[in-house]
Design a protein around this motif. Structure first.
Motif, mmCIF file in Angstrom:
data_model
loop_
_atom_site.group_PDB
_atom_site.id
_atom_site.type_symbol
_atom_site.label_atom_id
_atom_site.label_comp_id
_atom_site.label_asym_id
_atom_site.label_seq_id
_atom_site.Cartn_x
_atom_site.Cartn_y
_atom_site.Cartn_z
ATOM 1 N N THR A 165 0.827 -1.207 0.000
ATOM 2 C CA THR A 165 0.000 0.000 0.000
ATOM 3 C C THR A 165 0.864 1.262 0.000
ATOM 4 O OG1 THR A 165 -1.800 -1.147 1.129
ATOM 5 C CG2 THR A 165 -1.782 1.265 1.276
ATOM 6 N N ARG A 166 1.853 1.301 0.874
ATOM 7 C CA ARG A 166 2.723 2.484 0.963
ATOM 8 C C ARG A 166 3.480 2.714 -0.333
ATOM 9 N NH1 ARG A 166 3.054 6.447 2.691
ATOM 10 N NH2 ARG A 166 5.100 6.597 3.582
ATOM 11 N N TYR A 167 3.984 1.634 -0.932
ATOM 12 C CA TYR A 167 4.723 1.787 -2.193
ATOM 13 C C TYR A 167 3.810 2.411 -3.250
ATOM 14 C CZ TYR A 167 7.720 0.995 -6.167
ATOM 15 O OH TYR A 167 8.501 1.197 -7.288
ATOM 16 N N GLN A 168 2.624 1.869 -3.398
ATOM 17 C CA GLN A 168 1.690 2.379 -4.406
ATOM 18 C C GLN A 168 1.309 3.831 -4.132
ATOM 19 O OE1 GLN A 168 -1.311 -0.701 -4.028
ATOM 20 N NE2 GLN A 168 -0.551 -1.732 -5.852
ATOM 21 N N GLN A 169 1.055 4.165 -2.869
ATOM 22 C CA GLN A 169 0.678 5.537 -2.507
ATOM 23 C C GLN A 169 1.788 6.527 -2.859
ATOM 24 O OE1 GLN A 169 0.001 5.028 1.693
ATOM 25 N NE2 GLN A 169 -2.225 4.863 1.443
ATOM 26 N N GLU A 170 2.996 6.211 -2.465
ATOM 27 C CA GLU A 170 4.105 7.140 -2.688
ATOM 28 C C GLU A 170 4.444 7.268 -4.169
ATOM 29 O OE1 GLU A 170 5.353 9.260 -0.543
ATOM 30 O OE2 GLU A 170 4.017 8.439 0.977
ATOM 31 N N TYR A 171 4.406 6.163 -4.885
ATOM 32 C CA TYR A 171 4.673 6.219 -6.319
ATOM 33 C C TYR A 171 3.629 7.102 -6.998
ATOM 34 C CZ TYR A 171 6.212 4.792 -10.950
ATOM 35 O OH TYR A 171 6.710 4.794 -12.221
ATOM 36 N N ALA A 172 2.370 6.864 -6.680
ATOM 37 C CA ALA A 172 1.278 7.626 -7.297
ATOM 38 C C ALA A 172 1.349 9.106 -6.911
ATOM 39 C CB ALA A 172 -0.076 7.048 -6.887
ATOM 40 N N ARG A 173 1.719 9.381 -5.674
ATOM 41 C CA ARG A 173 1.804 10.780 -5.225
ATOM 42 C C ARG A 173 2.842 11.542 -6.044
ATOM 43 N NH1 ARG A 173 2.531 11.012 0.831
ATOM 44 N NH2 ARG A 173 0.465 10.190 0.576
ATOM 45 N N TYR A 174 3.991 10.937 -6.283
ATOM 46 C CA TYR A 174 5.021 11.627 -7.060
ATOM 47 C C TYR A 174 4.640 11.679 -8.531
ATOM 48 C CZ TYR A 174 9.165 13.267 -9.241
ATOM 49 O OH TYR A 174 10.023 14.015 -9.993
ATOM 50 N N ALA A 175 4.148 10.581 -9.064
ATOM 51 C CA ALA A 175 3.886 10.479 -10.496
ATOM 52 C C ALA A 175 2.572 11.138 -10.914
ATOM 53 C CB ALA A 175 3.877 9.010 -10.919
#
Length: 180
Positions: A165-175
């Motif tokens: 979940t954290r990986y997906q959230q952070e990736y999406a936040r930057y991208a």
């Protein structure tokens, strides 16, 4: 590539393509479709493909555009790993690996910034790009060959889900808002 970079490369040659392929295969066997490790392997493949796209570009504008996308992919991926994976590594007896991984990604981001200052069709640019690509390939080899395999084995399922979940959230936040 600086004289120091060349000296270090001569003393510590990179792992072979065969070694990298073996590490990737081990990681693929450990991954479950849709889990954080499979997502990271997919991201690694995307980054590798984008390095090839930068090298294949033949005009300054095309190379700059491909480089911009590479920078976005590298940064989104790094931020996501730094927020989700490296704390988990540190919590599960891999503090040294987590710190090294963070330092390697910081260096790659800095080198990408230096790459922007070079003529995209120059020999210096090609050398810098190859240096960055080699450093990223080594980083990926460490993650896929041992670090993330250790994490898959040592982290309970609930924490695996949190990492995902954290990986997906952070990736999406930057991208967010960036074109792929």
């Amino acid at each position: 590539m600086s004289i120091l970079d060349k000296a270090i490369a001569a003393i510590t040659p990179p792992e072979s393509d065969e070694d990298r392929a073996e590490a990737r295969a081990k990681a693929e066997r450990a991954a479950t479709p849709g889990d954080w490790l499979s997502r990271i392997i997919d991201d690694h493949r995307g980054i590798e493909a984008q390095f090839a796209a930068v090298k294949a570009a033949t005009t300054p504008d095309a190379r700059k555009s491909a480089q911009d996308k590479l920078g976005m992919l590298l940064t989104a991926h790094a931020i996501a790993e730094e927020a989700a994976l490296y704390p988990a590594m540190a919590a599960h007896h891999q503090v040294g690996h987590a710190e090294l991984a963070h330092q390697e990604q910081a260096a790659a981001k800095m080198e990408m910034g230096l790459l922007e200052r070079l003529d995209p069709l120059s020999e210096d640019y090609r050398d810098k790009l190859e240096h960055i690509e080699g450093a990223v390939a080594h980083h990926v080899y460490s993650e896929e060959g041992t670090w993330f395999l250790d994490l898959i084995e040592s982290v309970p399922p609930a924490e695996q889900a949190m990492i995902q979940t954290r990986y997906q959230q952070e990736y999406a936040r930057y991208a967010k808002g960036m074109t792929a």
